[in-house]
Motif scaffolding. Structure first.
Motif, PDB file in Angstrom:
ATOM      1  N   ASP A  91       0.831  -1.209   0.000  1.00 45.71           N
ATOM      2  CA  ASP A  91       0.000   0.000   0.000  1.00 45.71           C
ATOM      3  C   ASP A  91       0.871   1.268   0.000  1.00 45.71           C
ATOM      4  O   ASP A  91       0.610   2.226  -0.734  1.00 45.71           O
ATOM      5  CB  ASP A  91      -0.909  -0.022   1.221  1.00 45.71           C
ATOM      6  CG  ASP A  91      -1.897   1.129   1.209  1.00 45.71           C
ATOM      7  OD1 ASP A  91      -2.691   1.212   0.242  1.00 45.71           O
ATOM      8  OD2 ASP A  91      -1.854   1.950   2.148  1.00 45.71           O
ATOM      9  N   GLU A  92       1.923   1.278   0.843  1.00 46.90           N
ATOM     10  CA  GLU A  92       2.789   2.449   0.934  1.00 46.90           C
ATOM     11  C   GLU A  92       3.532   2.707  -0.386  1.00 46.90           C
ATOM     12  O   GLU A  92       3.646   3.854  -0.860  1.00 46.90           O
ATOM     13  CB  GLU A  92       3.801   2.283   2.066  1.00 46.90           C
ATOM     14  CG  GLU A  92       3.179   2.412   3.454  1.00 46.90           C
ATOM     15  CD  GLU A  92       4.204   2.180   4.541  1.00 46.90           C
ATOM     16  OE1 GLU A  92       5.338   1.752   4.205  1.00 46.90           O
ATOM     17  OE2 GLU A  92       3.876   2.424   5.728  1.00 46.90           O
ATOM     18  N   GLU A  93       4.062   1.628  -0.985  1.00 45.21           N
ATOM     19  CA  GLU A  93       4.812   1.796  -2.222  1.00 45.21           C
ATOM     20  C   GLU A  93       3.899   2.215  -3.386  1.00 45.21           C
ATOM     21  O   GLU A  93       4.289   2.987  -4.266  1.00 45.21           O
ATOM     22  CB  GLU A  93       5.558   0.503  -2.567  1.00 45.21           C
ATOM     23  CG  GLU A  93       6.601   0.074  -1.529  1.00 45.21           C
ATOM     24  CD  GLU A  93       7.616   1.171  -1.256  1.00 45.21           C
ATOM     25  OE1 GLU A  93       8.033   1.848  -2.232  1.00 45.21           O
ATOM     26  OE2 GLU A  93       7.971   1.369  -0.084  1.00 45.21           O
ATOM     27  N   ALA A  94       2.679   1.673  -3.365  1.00 42.64           N
ATOM     28  CA  ALA A  94       1.706   2.080  -4.379  1.00 42.64           C
ATOM     29  C   ALA A  94       1.371   3.567  -4.212  1.00 42.64           C
ATOM     30  O   ALA A  94       1.211   4.307  -5.196  1.00 42.64           O
ATOM     31  CB  ALA A  94       0.448   1.224  -4.293  1.00 42.64           C
ATOM     32  N   ASP A  95       1.261   4.007  -2.941  1.00 41.07           N
ATOM     33  CA  ASP A  95       1.002   5.438  -2.684  1.00 41.07           C
ATOM     34  C   ASP A  95       2.146   6.311  -3.192  1.00 41.07           C
ATOM     35  O   ASP A  95       1.934   7.409  -3.718  1.00 41.07           O
ATOM     36  CB  ASP A  95       0.795   5.671  -1.187  1.00 41.07           C
ATOM     37  CG  ASP A  95      -0.568   5.189  -0.705  1.00 41.07           C
ATOM     38  OD1 ASP A  95      -1.451   4.987  -1.578  1.00 41.07           O
ATOM     39  OD2 ASP A  95      -0.739   5.016   0.519  1.00 41.07           O
ATOM     40  N   LYS A  96       3.393   5.808  -3.008  1.00 39.96           N
ATOM     41  CA  LYS A  96       4.536   6.561  -3.528  1.00 39.96           C
ATOM     42  C   LYS A  96       4.459   6.718  -5.044  1.00 39.96           C
ATOM     43  O   LYS A  96       4.668   7.803  -5.581  1.00 39.96           O
ATOM     44  CB  LYS A  96       5.845   5.863  -3.157  1.00 39.96           C
ATOM     45  CG  LYS A  96       6.217   5.986  -1.684  1.00 39.96           C
ATOM     46  CD  LYS A  96       7.564   5.330  -1.436  1.00 39.96           C
ATOM     47  CE  LYS A  96       7.940   5.413   0.053  1.00 39.96           C
ATOM     48  NZ  LYS A  96       9.236   4.753   0.319  1.00 39.96           N
ATOM     49  N   LEU A  97       4.186   5.618  -5.723  1.00 39.89           N
ATOM     50  CA  LEU A  97       4.065   5.683  -7.194  1.00 39.89           C
ATOM     51  C   LEU A  97       2.937   6.614  -7.608  1.00 39.89           C
ATOM     52  O   LEU A  97       3.085   7.446  -8.514  1.00 39.89           O
ATOM     53  CB  LEU A  97       3.822   4.270  -7.754  1.00 39.89           C
ATOM     54  CG  LEU A  97       5.025   3.321  -7.760  1.00 39.89           C
ATOM     55  CD1 LEU A  97       4.586   1.944  -8.250  1.00 39.89           C
ATOM     56  CD2 LEU A  97       6.123   3.854  -8.683  1.00 39.89           C
ATOM     57  N   ASN A  98       1.821   6.471  -6.921  1.00 38.02           N
ATOM     58  CA  ASN A  98       0.664   7.303  -7.264  1.00 38.02           C
ATOM     59  C   ASN A  98       0.953   8.788  -7.002  1.00 38.02           C
ATOM     60  O   ASN A  98       0.604   9.662  -7.789  1.00 38.02           O
ATOM     61  CB  ASN A  98      -0.543   6.831  -6.442  1.00 38.02           C
ATOM     62  CG  ASN A  98      -1.819   7.542  -6.872  1.00 38.02           C
ATOM     63  OD1 ASN A  98      -2.190   7.527  -8.048  1.00 38.02           O
ATOM     64  ND2 ASN A  98      -2.487   8.179  -5.917  1.00 38.02           N
ATOM     65  N   GLY A  99       1.619   9.074  -5.865  1.00 36.81           N
ATOM     66  CA  GLY A  99       1.955  10.465  -5.538  1.00 36.81           C
ATOM     67  C   GLY A  99       2.904  11.070  -6.558  1.00 36.81           C
ATOM     68  O   GLY A  99       2.765  12.228  -6.953  1.00 36.81           O
ATOM     69  N   LEU A 100       3.888  10.263  -6.965  1.00 34.69           N
ATOM     70  CA  LEU A 100       4.852  10.757  -7.958  1.00 34.69           C
ATOM     71  C   LEU A 100       4.165  11.048  -9.287  1.00 34.69           C
ATOM     72  O   LEU A 100       4.397  12.087  -9.913  1.00 34.69           O
ATOM     73  CB  LEU A 100       5.969   9.719  -8.121  1.00 34.69           C
ATOM     74  CG  LEU A 100       7.149  10.125  -9.016  1.00 34.69           C
ATOM     75  CD1 LEU A 100       7.811  11.389  -8.497  1.00 34.69           C
ATOM     76  CD2 LEU A 100       8.161   8.986  -9.107  1.00 34.69           C
TER      77      LEU A 100
END
Length: 555
Positions: A378-387
């Protein structure tokens, strides 16, 4: 990297130094050539411009010779002493170089004369002779009459023109009409400092004169002729200096005049006066220092033009160099951006892949392990999505592809929400905030939230572990909402302050070793501009940084 940068700097410095040295040498050489050209030009002008001075100075004489003298012929030989006196008065008034006029009231006869010229049956002699002039005494106006010669000898002036007249009549072709120039030249005589002029008879009279040479005519005719001898004073010629900045002194001197001082400290030249003044010359003299002033007055505009030319060349070279330098920096920024962006994407993708492989290869996972892997994904997906969202938002804001929403927000609630979310994310991050002068205002909460998030994340990232503190203030000052984000981080060097809001720019320090896209502050700048505000920064190295944002206030 530092050695490469230093090497590039040295190469650029050497290239710039070589170019400036070359331009300086060419500039000095151009100035020397321009000064040499100016010197030669003015020296040539000193020699050639004397012609213009001569033409302007003798213009009154040319007017006298070409216009005033022919007026004598208008009287057709019937000038008397009184009329001649009035005519001479106008001459003396208009032409100061005429010092004296002798008037010969003469006759052409078919019978011999005692004073004058007798050739064949043709005789030419004076009835009376008068002299006029400013310095002629009243009792010496009359020089000669047939009744009383006053022991005056008629002289060469009369005889010379009489002989010239007789020669012309003897060779006259009576079948054709003579040209005016031919008549004028044969009825005038130019000698040193003297012009003698005889009125031009009608062509019928000239034919009669020719017959008078051969035989006696019945009745024996008598024709009136007027001869005037003009005595000229060359020193009374008014010198017109057409180049006063070139010729210091101009004077009239005899042809035999030879100056005693012929040193190189003076420029000299001369030109002979024309016609009756041919025994005299215009003598030009200027000191070298005087001519040098004219050389400099001619040189300075050329020097200025050379300076402008080389300034343009240097400016063009500078602009080309700057453009190449900017292009090189942009290429490096884009190259770093791609590397960093790849790294930013690669890290969460790798983590997601590792977590997925662990889940797939594990024979059995406990609830704790499932929650851990779920949290990681979830955290890594959020990073990708935020970027991705940041890149997309940045592009939309730059291209004005989104609209600014206007919602009313409670300022304290908005800041508390931001503080809570980042406290959960970074438990070691200490916050403080204050709101004064207003409670709520109308803005775009999503864009303002993005602005807050970026500045808060920046403050956390670039603060040492023992100084992760941030103070947020929101105040209403003179109709503007002023936000201040004050941290106790590592600070920004003064040399980098003007670059931090540029796209892809990153300050090289220990906190950027893991890579940064270089879009955070550039994104903040675009957000503030889009919201019709402004953002500024103050910073001290190892003391902290304060970002100030000013937005329009509407409630």
């Amino acid at each position: 990297m530092p050695s490469e940068k230093k090497s590039g700097y040295r190469k650029n410095f050497s290239l710039i130094l070589t170019f400036i040295s070359l331009m300086l040498v060419l500039f000095v050489l151009s100035l020397l050539l321009a000064y040499r050209f100016s010197t030669k030009f003015i020296e040539n002008e000193f020699v050639s411009e004397k012609v213009n001075v001569l033409e302007q100075s003798i213009e009154p004489y040319n007017d006298f010779f070409q216009k005033k003298l022919p007026e004598v012929s208008y009287y057709n030989g019937y000038l008397d002493s009184a009329t001649a006196s009035r005519f001479v008065d106008t001459v003396l008034l208009e032409y100061p170089f005429v010092s004296k006029v002798i008037f010969y009231d003469s006759e052409v006869r078919n019978t011999p004369v005692s004073d004058g010229l007798n050739t064949g049956k043709f005789s030419f002699g004076p009835k009376s002779i008068y002299q006029f002039g400013s310095f002629v005494p009243q009792d010496s106006v009359e020089l000669f009459t047939i009744a009383n010669t006053h022991n005056f000898v008629v002289g060469d002036d009369f005889n010379a023109l009489a002989i010239k007249l007789a020669s012309y009549i003897a060779s006259l072709d009576t079948s054709s009409t003579p040209a005016q120039d031919e008549l004028f030249s044969n009825f005038s005589n130019v000698r040193s400092n003297k012009i003698t002029y005889l009125n031009i008879p009608r062509i019928e009279d000239l034919k009669t004169y020719k017959r008078m040479m051969r035989k006696d005519l019945k009745p024996q005719p008598v024709y009136q002729q007027d001869m005037l001898s003009f005595h000229l004073d060359p020193y009374k010629i008014k010198i017109t200096n057409t180049r006063p900045r070139l010729y210091q002194y101009i004077k009239i001197e005899p042809l035999t005049y030879d100056p005693l001082d012929t040193s190189s400290s003076y420029f000299t030249t001369e030109i002979t006066l024309p016609g009756p003044f041919s025994d005299y010359k215009l003598y030009f003299i200027s000191s070298r220092s005087f001519v040098d002033k004219e050389i400099l007055s001619y040189f300075w505009p050329i020097a200025l033009a050379i300076l402008v030319f080389y300034s343009i060349v240097v400016l063009v070279a500078f602009l080309i160099y700057r453009n190449l330098n900017i292009n090189q920096k942009m290429f490096k920024l884009q190259y770093d951006f791609m590397n960093n962006l790849t790294h930013e994407f690669k890290t969460p993708v790798s983590v997601i892949k590792i977590a997925g492989n662990n889940i797939r290869s594990a024979t059995g996972l406990t609830d704790r392990e499932l929650k851990l892997y779920g949290k990681i994904l979830d955290e890594e997906a959020d990073k990708l999505n935020g970027l991705m969202n940041k890149l997309l938002a940045f592009t939309q804001i730059e291209n004005k592809a989104i609209q600014l929403n206007r919602d009313q927000i409670n300022m304290e609630d908005f800041i508390e929400s931001t503080v809570e979310s980042h406290t959960l994310k970074h438990p070691d991050f200490k916050f403080s905030y204050e709101v004064s002068g207003f409670n709520s205002f109308i803005t775009d909460p999503v864009l303002l939230g993005s602005l807050f998030d970026n500045l808060v994340e920046n403050a956390y990232k670039y603060s040492p572990a023992d100084r992760k503190n941030l103070h947020i203030s929101a105040r209403l000052i003179k109709g503007k909402v002023v936000f201040r984000f004050t941290d106790q981080g590592i600070g920004i060097p003064a040399s980098e302050i003007n670059n931090i809001f540029k796209k892809f720019f990153r300050i090289q320090n220990q906190y950027n070793q893991n890579g940064s896209v270089g879009l955070g502050l550039a994104f903040c700048k675009e957000l503030v501009n889009f919201m019709n505000g402004e953002i500024t920064v103050k910073s001290k190295v190892n003391k902290g940084t304060e970002f100030k944002i000013v937005l329009p206030y509407t409630d």
